[in-house]
Every structure is written in structure tokens, then in C-alpha cells.
Motif scaffolding. Structure first.
Motif, PDB file in Angstrom:
ATOM      1  N   SER A  10     -28.948 -42.025 -62.774  1.00 58.34           N
ATOM      2  CA  SER A  10     -28.328 -41.483 -61.566  1.00 58.34           C
ATOM      3  C   SER A  10     -29.421 -40.853 -60.715  1.00 58.34           C
ATOM      4  CB  SER A  10     -27.282 -40.433 -61.926  1.00 58.34           C
ATOM      5  OG  SER A  10     -26.339 -40.973 -62.813  1.00 58.34           O
ATOM      6  N   ILE A  11     -29.036 -40.257 -59.611  1.00 62.43           N
ATOM      7  CA  ILE A  11     -29.999 -39.544 -58.781  1.00 62.43           C
ATOM      8  C   ILE A  11     -29.259 -38.399 -58.099  1.00 62.43           C
ATOM      9  CG2 ILE A  11     -29.705 -40.853 -56.622  1.00 62.43           C
ATOM     10  CD1 ILE A  11     -32.900 -40.915 -56.671  1.00 62.43           C
ATOM     11  N   ILE A  41     -19.357 -30.316 -58.534  1.00 63.72           N
ATOM     12  CA  ILE A  41     -18.669 -31.153 -57.537  1.00 63.72           C
ATOM     13  C   ILE A  41     -19.269 -32.563 -57.547  1.00 63.72           C
ATOM     14  CG2 ILE A  41     -18.245 -31.479 -55.069  1.00 63.72           C
ATOM     15  CD1 ILE A  41     -18.226 -28.405 -54.804  1.00 63.72           C
ATOM     16  N   ASN A  42     -20.622 -32.630 -57.501  1.00 67.90           N
ATOM     17  CA  ASN A  42     -21.290 -33.936 -57.597  1.00 67.90           C
ATOM     18  C   ASN A  42     -20.867 -34.656 -58.866  1.00 67.90           C
ATOM     19  OD1 ASN A  42     -22.832 -33.627 -55.278  1.00 67.90           O
ATOM     20  ND2 ASN A  42     -24.514 -32.643 -56.371  1.00 67.90           N
ATOM     21  N   GLY A  43     -20.951 -33.928 -59.987  1.00 71.32           N
ATOM     22  CA  GLY A  43     -20.679 -34.530 -61.285  1.00 71.32           C
ATOM     23  C   GLY A  43     -19.251 -35.017 -61.392  1.00 71.32           C
ATOM     24  N   PHE A  44     -18.320 -34.236 -60.844  1.00 69.83           N
ATOM     25  CA  PHE A  44     -16.906 -34.621 -60.904  1.00 69.83           C
ATOM     26  C   PHE A  44     -16.678 -35.939 -60.162  1.00 69.83           C
ATOM     27  CE2 PHE A  44     -12.571 -34.628 -59.305  1.00 69.83           C
ATOM     28  CZ  PHE A  44     -11.856 -34.406 -60.471  1.00 69.83           C
ATOM     29  N   LEU A  45     -17.275 -36.041 -58.940  1.00 64.78           N
ATOM     30  CA  LEU A  45     -17.078 -37.258 -58.143  1.00 64.78           C
ATOM     31  C   LEU A  45     -17.684 -38.471 -58.847  1.00 64.78           C
ATOM     32  CD1 LEU A  45     -17.759 -35.729 -54.629  1.00 64.78           C
ATOM     33  CD2 LEU A  45     -15.614 -36.703 -55.411  1.00 64.78           C
ATOM     34  N   ILE A 101     -22.331 -33.476 -67.098  1.00 61.97           N
ATOM     35  CA  ILE A 101     -23.160 -32.372 -67.590  1.00 61.97           C
ATOM     36  C   ILE A 101     -24.538 -32.375 -66.922  1.00 61.97           C
ATOM     37  CG2 ILE A 101     -24.338 -31.465 -69.641  1.00 61.97           C
ATOM     38  CD1 ILE A 101     -21.860 -32.404 -71.249  1.00 61.97           C
ATOM     39  N   VAL A 102     -25.158 -33.570 -66.769  1.00 64.53           N
ATOM     40  CA  VAL A 102     -26.495 -33.557 -66.160  1.00 64.53           C
ATOM     41  C   VAL A 102     -26.423 -33.085 -64.703  1.00 64.53           C
ATOM     42  CG1 VAL A 102     -27.461 -35.305 -67.684  1.00 64.53           C
ATOM     43  CG2 VAL A 102     -26.520 -36.009 -65.484  1.00 64.53           C
ATOM     44  N   PHE A 103     -25.334 -33.421 -64.008  1.00 63.07           N
ATOM     45  CA  PHE A 103     -25.235 -32.915 -62.633  1.00 63.07           C
ATOM     46  C   PHE A 103     -25.011 -31.407 -62.619  1.00 63.07           C
ATOM     47  CE2 PHE A 103     -24.780 -37.337 -61.420  1.00 63.07           C
ATOM     48  CZ  PHE A 103     -25.549 -37.349 -60.274  1.00 63.07           C
ATOM     49  N   PRO A 111     -20.911 -44.175 -57.013  1.00 65.81           N
ATOM     50  CA  PRO A 111     -22.336 -44.131 -57.359  1.00 65.81           C
ATOM     51  C   PRO A 111     -22.964 -42.810 -56.930  1.00 65.81           C
ATOM     52  CG  PRO A 111     -21.793 -46.218 -56.301  1.00 65.81           C
ATOM     53  CD  PRO A 111     -20.566 -45.356 -56.223  1.00 65.81           C
ATOM     54  N   SER A 112     -23.834 -42.263 -57.802  1.00 66.59           N
ATOM     55  CA  SER A 112     -24.374 -40.925 -57.545  1.00 66.59           C
ATOM     56  C   SER A 112     -25.148 -40.866 -56.242  1.00 66.59           C
ATOM     57  CB  SER A 112     -25.273 -40.499 -58.697  1.00 66.59           C
ATOM     58  OG  SER A 112     -26.312 -41.435 -58.865  1.00 66.59           O
ATOM     59  N   ILE A 113     -25.808 -41.969 -55.860  1.00 71.05           N
ATOM     60  CA  ILE A 113     -26.612 -41.922 -54.635  1.00 71.05           C
ATOM     61  C   ILE A 113     -25.706 -41.717 -53.422  1.00 71.05           C
ATOM     62  CG2 ILE A 113     -26.675 -44.452 -54.404  1.00 71.05           C
ATOM     63  CD1 ILE A 113     -29.495 -44.139 -53.273  1.00 71.05           C
ATOM     64  N   VAL A 114     -24.490 -42.280 -53.465  1.00 68.09           N
ATOM     65  CA  VAL A 114     -23.549 -42.102 -52.350  1.00 68.09           C
ATOM     66  C   VAL A 114     -22.993 -40.678 -52.348  1.00 68.09           C
ATOM     67  CG1 VAL A 114     -21.377 -42.874 -51.357  1.00 68.09           C
ATOM     68  CG2 VAL A 114     -22.908 -44.536 -52.395  1.00 68.09           C
TER      69      VAL A 114
END
Lengths: 325, 333
Positions: free
Chosen positions: A61-62, A106-110, A212-214, A117-120
Motif C-alpha cells: 500500500s502507500i 480513517i485511511n485504514g477503514f476505507l 493496522i499499518v495505516f 486502493p490505498s493510493i486513491v
């Protein structure tokens, strides 16, 4: 595999030593322990951020929103301090960690629940978090004279010969090292990056681990928010604008593969140090700071070329790529 | 007894029932665009003026031109984060040429060629050395803008010739600017290439399965290289327009455009994982972003707050269809 990884970090370390040597020929004082301590302290925030970004990149991810998270959390903490100077600094640090955690969650939930996709996701939250900073602050700055002396000086206090900021970096590095090499979650993070499908069969909850990483990168962003604001003693909407790419650059130079699964705590730290040394050295050897951007750009390209050569030697790169697609 | 089965007719593309057109991504974008348009015309009395609407288009034409090429690149499974830096470098080179006394045709040629060269450099690194494009272009992003900073420092180039101003400030007919005309023509060309040629089909195929394409005789690397060159070329063209519109060059020109162009592409329905998307979607997304920024601008909303709306729009538009599908399947989150 493990000795190979060590091999690469030794090369990076050697590169840094050569770099310091080259700088010393132009400016002899650069390699002094006192100056190197200064460089380490100056790079502390970037090192912490690079570690937070590293765990995200390891899972394929990013997180593009880290710098905006830093900006928002820094503003919240600074405003809190300006309004209530009596709140002790450790409480403010906990607040910074908590605010950062929420933004990261919030990022991680989405990413986890909606499979975006994490970049979006982080491209969106990058602008949202920075925009919200403007809304929260009303566009105003928090200046040095509004901050309490404790707020500014906490990280500058010398403890056993190093400023607290350096100690915080050392503690974070140690924590990441323990988590990545000695815990189940650390191994899961690597496993997901190497082969997400196999990880599922191995009983790893891929989505939850990504969540978790987010959360981790969010907390790191929040912590860095307080450290950044109290270091540069100004909180504004423009803080760390575009810095997300510096963080990723540190990871790339440190040998963390953007395809996931490859990279280490040592690599991220050395990658950040490499960039920190360049930015510290340019002024003292009389090169215009305007050169810094082009030099770090070249360093990133060089690093990714060298790392790709290393990765290719393991073979089967095409199959791994195909699986990712 | 060796009956060969009669060759079955395999259609080139599936029949599209009307319902799929109504529930398509583009339809969603049209609804959003109309809604924003309506809200804007109610919210500000100055909105429904032909010249206001014309000014509106300047908000997206330059980024839109970049987004067209970026869409093809993202559909093929790659990405280019260096586009804004290419704009800066091309603009700086044009500025140098002005100091040397170059005329308008030479300036345009320099802008376009520098863009093309930068794109080719990205393409070579990605296809020849097999490097991940996201990392390569983060590197070249620093490198290209870094060169602009080395050349310009904190200075600015000015003094572009009078005739050069046409590209960014001129009008083709009545309120239709040269920029808008160029964007629409480019969109038509990109639509034709992506949706009506075998080259376009190959781009989709590469995005869906590069390995299978390789084994099917598609020259994956060459097509990707061409797409990187195209993206560079469009950035060069955008650089000509921006430089002409602003009439000056600073090394920080077009800062952050790469993320706005990518937002446009994703909002336009292109899958960030590659393999799906349409040019119509990009054009609609460009208009929507222009409408949002311009409408909020008329209401005196600061640019940074507009970015919240753009960010929310991006996430909501992506999340809505997913949530909708889950609701219909009866399992929420």
C-alpha cells in the motif's frame, strides 16, 4: 534471504560513509561526532516518518496523506498549547498520537472495509486533511510567541548527551525493530507484501493488517506533527507541504520495494539519513540549496536502479508482477 | 465423421442494453455535474454568464490535457507523478529561450520537445530497466523540478513575446478560448485512439494482463514507452499554455498538478489498478472539477477549502458504487 538483506544495508551504509568522506574533503568539520549528532537530530523526524511509511509500503500500500496528517495534528496540538499553556507536554504528545491515529484509522477503514486502493484513498485524504487544517485554524498561524516555552524546549533538552528529539527517534527505531522482527504482526506485514493470497491461507487477516499499518503510519504522522511544529516553531497550513514524497523517497533509497514485502527498519533509517546528510551538507560546502531537489531526485533514481538489480537476482520477478496485477 | 463445428460468431464487443448506459459511471458523473451546475447557478448570480462560464474552463483545460494522456498510462497499469515537474522544466527552458531572443514558434517547439524528451526518459527507465513507474517518476519529479530550481533559483523569467500570449489567453470564437478548443480536440483524438483503434484495445489488454499480452505478441514495453512519451508531450503542451497564460516562469509553476491530474483520472472512472476507463469520463471529471473550483471561487471560498471538496468528491464517488452494490447484496460493510 536475510543475509542478502543485510548485504544491501551494508552497501547503503558504505555509501553514506563515502558521502561523509567526500563532504569532509570540502569541509573537514563535517565528520566530527558533534556535527554527526546534529545531523542525526536534524533527520530524526524524517526517520520516524520513513518508518511509518515503511510498514505501509511493505503491505503493497502507500500513504500519501502522512504530511497532511502531520500538518493537521501539528496545528491541533499548537492551538491546544496556545489556548491552554498549562497542559503538560506528555499529554500533548498523547493527544498528537491519538489525533494521528484517528486520521490513519480513517485511511485504514476505507482501504479495509471498502477495498478502495490505498493510493486513491490517501490522495483524497491528503487534500482533505490539509484543507481541514485551514478550516480548524481559520487560516491563521500559530507563532513562536503563542507557544509555551515547555512546548518549544521539550525536544531540545539534552539527556545523556543527546537532545530528547534524538532519543525519541531512537526509541521509535527500537520499537519498530522489535515489532518488525519479533512479533507476529511484524511477520504478517512482511507476509502480506510477499504474497497476499498465501497469507490468507496462512490465516492472516489481510484487510485487518492493512488497517493496522495505516493506524501505525497515522500515529507516526501525529507524533511527527508535534515534533515538527515544536522544532520549527510555526504552525501553518503550509507546513510540510509536499513532504509525503520526501518520506517515500527515504524509503526507496533505503531499499524498501514499492512492490511490497522487501525492506527493513535499518534501510528506512539509513535512507532518511542519506537525504538528511545531503540537505545538511549542501550549505556548508557552498552549493546552492536549490541543488538539493535535483540531487535527491538523482539519488532516488540511482537507488531504485540498484535495488531493482538486487531484486532481479532472486528471479521470477515476472510471475510476482503478474500476481500483483 | 470429423464434423468441424461451424465457426461461431464472436462479437467484437458485447451488446450494451440501455440500462447499462443509464447506470454507468459516466451517467453518475453527468448527474453530479448537472447538480453542481444547478447549485452554482442558484448560489451565485454571476455564474450563468457566458464569460463566467468561459473563465471556468481555464480551471481545468491545462490539467485536463495532462489527464487525457495520464488516463491511457494508468489504464495500461503505469503512472506518471512527474508531469507537473515536466511542466516546470519545459517552462524554464522556454524562459531561457526567451532570454536568448527566441520567437513564438521556437518557444512552442521547445516546450513540446522538452516535454516529449522528459516523457521518453521516464519511459526508458520504466521499460528498459523494468523499474516500477511510481518510484521512477517520484525520482524524476524531483530531478526535473530540481533542474528548474538550479537554473532559476528564486528568480523568474518574464518578457514572453506578445504573440505567445495567444495560447493561454486567446479566444478562437466568441467566448471559446484556444485552451478549451485544444482540450476538446485532444479529447476527441484520445477518444478515437483509445476506443476505436487496435492500439487502444491493446492498452486495455495490457492493463488487465501484461503477461498474457506479452505472450500474445503485443509489444507491451513499446506501447508503454509510447504512452510515457505521450504523457510527456501533453505535459509539454500544457506547459506552453500555462506559461502563455501566466506570462512568467517560476520554478514552482504548476506545483501539485500531478495529484490534481490523477484525481481527475480516477474521478473519471479509470481504475487505478489499470485495465478500465473511458475518455468521456475524463472529460466529465475535468468539467466537474472546474465547476467545483469555479463555483466555490465565486462564493469566495478559499482554494484550500475547495481542495476538501475535491478530496471528498474523489472518495465519495469511488465509495458510492461499492456501498450501493453492498446494500443491494444485503451486506453492509
Amino acid at each position: 534471504m536475510k543475509s542478502f538483506l543485510k548485504y544491501r544495508e551494508i552497501w547503503l551504509l558504505a555509501g553514506i560513509v563515502v558521502l561523509i568522506g567526500l563532504i569532509s574533503t570540502r569541509f573537514p568539520g563535517f565528520a566530527d561526532p558533534s556535527n554527526l549528532r546534529q545531523v542525526f537530530n536534524d533527520t530524526s523526524i524524517l526517520m520516524i516518518l520513513a518508518l511509518g511509511q515503511m510498514v505501509v509500503i511493505l503491505t503493497r500500500s502507500i500513504d500519501l496523506s502522512m504530511a497532511s496528517n502531520l500538518c493537521f495534528t501539528g496545528m491541533v496540538v499548537a492551538m491546544l498549547n496556545a489556548a491552554h499553556p498549562a497542559i503538560p507536554i506528555p499529554v500533548l504528545i498523547v493527544v498528537a498520537l491519538a489525533v494521528g491515529l484517528v486520521l490513519g484509522a480513517i485511511n485504514g477503514f476505507l482501504v479495509w472495509r471498502l477495498n478502495i486502493p490505498s493510493i486513491v484513498v490517501t490522495l483524497g485524504t491528503l487534500t482533505i486533511y490539509r484543507g481541514t487544517t485551514f478550516v480548524v485554524s481559520g487560516g491563521a498561524w500559530v507563532n513562536a510567541d503563542q507557544m509555551s516555552p515547555d512546548f518549544i524546549n521539550f525536544q531540545r533538552v539534552a539527556f545523556l548527551g543527546l537532545p530528547v528529539l534524538s532519543w525519541i527517534a531512537i526509541i521509535v527505531i527500537a520499537l519498530f525493530f522489535l515489532v518488525m522482527t519479533r512479533t507476529a504482526i511484524g511477520r504478517s506485514i512482511y507476509a502480506i507484501g510477499v504474497n497476499p493470497t498465501a497469507s490468507v491461507y496462512a490465516g492472516i487477516d489481510v484487510g485487518r493488517t492493512k488497517f493496522i499499518v495505516f493506524c501505525i503510519s497515522g500515529m507516526i504522522g501525529g507524533l511527527a506533527g508535534y515534533l515538527w511544529i515544536s522544532r520549527y516553531v510555526i504552525a501553518s497550513v503550509e507546513v510540510a507541504n509536499g513532504y509525503e514524497l520526501n518520506i517515500i523517497a527515504a524509503c526507496v533509497i533505503g531499499g524498501i520495494s514499492i512492490a511490497g514485502g522487501i525492506g527493513s527498519v535499518g534501510g528506512a533509517v539509513l535512507g532518511a539519513l542519506f537525504l538528511g546528510i545531503i540537505s545538511n551538507a549542501l550549505p556548508v560546502i557552498n552549493i546552492s540549496p536549490f541543488w538539493q531537489m535535483a540531487i535527491s531526485g538523482s539519488a532516488i533514481i540511482l537507488a531504485v536502479v540498484l535495488n531493482a538489480r538486487g531484486e532481479r537476482r532472486q528471479g521470477r520477478i515476472i510471475l510476482r508482477k503478474a500476481e500483483a496485477a | 465423421m470429423t464434423d468441424t463445428p461451424a465457426p461461431r460468431h464472436i462479437p467484437d464487443r458485447l451488446d450494451k442494453p440501455l440500462s447499462s448506459a443509464i447506470f454507468s459511471w459516466e451517467a453518475l458523473l453527468v448527474i453530479i455535474a448537472v447538480a453542481i451546475f444547478a447549485v452554482n447557478s442558484v448560489a451565485s448570480p454571476y455564474f450563468l454568464d457566458p464569460w463566467s462560464l468561459s473563465d471556468l474552463t481555464f480551471n481545468f483545460t491545462e490539467k485536463g490535457l495532462i489527464a487525457l494522456a495520464m488516463a491511457l498510462l494508468i489504464i495500461s497499469g503505469e503512472i506518471d507523478l512527474s508531469v507537473a515537474a515536466i511542466v516546470a522544466l519545459a517552462s524554464t527552458m522556454m524562459g531561457m529561450a526567451v532570454q536568448a531572443g527566441a520567437g513564438t514558434p521556437v518557444l512552442v517547439a521547445i516546450g513540446v520537445v522538452v516535454g516529449l524528451g522528459c516523457g521518453a526518459f521516464n519511459g526508458l527507465l520504466v521499460t528498459r530497466l523494468g523499474l516500477p513507474s511510481i518510484v521512477v517518476t517520484i525520482g524524476t519529479m524531483s530531478l526535473f523540478r530540481g533542474i528548474a530550481f538550479i537554473i532559476l533559483g528564486d528568480q523568474a523569467y518574464k518578457g514572453y513575446p506578445e504573440s505567445f500570449a495567444f495560447f493561454g489567453q486567446g479566444y478562437v470564437w466568441w467566448v471559446f478560448s484556444f485552451e478549451l478548443a485544444l482540450f476538446l480536440v485532444a479529447a476527441a483524438i484520445y477518444w478515437f485512439v483509445l476506443h476505436r483503434t487496435s492500439f487502444g484495445r491493446r492498452i486495455f489488454a495490457i492493463g488487465n494482463n501484461p503477461v498474457a499480452c506479452q505472450f500474445s505478441g503485443v509489444r507491451v514495453d513499446r506501447i508503454k514507452f509510447i504512452l510515457f512519451c505521450l504523457t510527456g508531450l501533453m505535459s509539454g503542451i500544457a506547459s506552453v499554455l500555462i506559461t502563455s497564460r501566466l506570462g512568467s516562469t517560476r520554478p514552482s509553476i504548476a506545483q501539485g498538478y500531478e495529484l490534481e491530474a490523477i484525481t481527475m483520472v480516477v474521478l473519471g472512472g479509470v481504475s487505478i489498478l489499470g485495465g478500465a476507463g473511458s475518455i468521456l469520463g475524463i472529460v466529465l471529471a475535468a468539467f466537474i472539477m472546474g465547476l467545483v473550483t469555479f463555483g466555490l471561487g465565486l462564493l469566495n471560498v478559499p482554494g484550500i477549502v475547495m481542495s476538501i471538496f475535491i478530496g471528498l468528491l474523489l472518495i465519495i464517488v469511488i465509495a458510492l458504487p461499492i456501498l450501493w452494490r453492498r446494500l443491494r447484496e444485503g451486506r453492509f460493510a
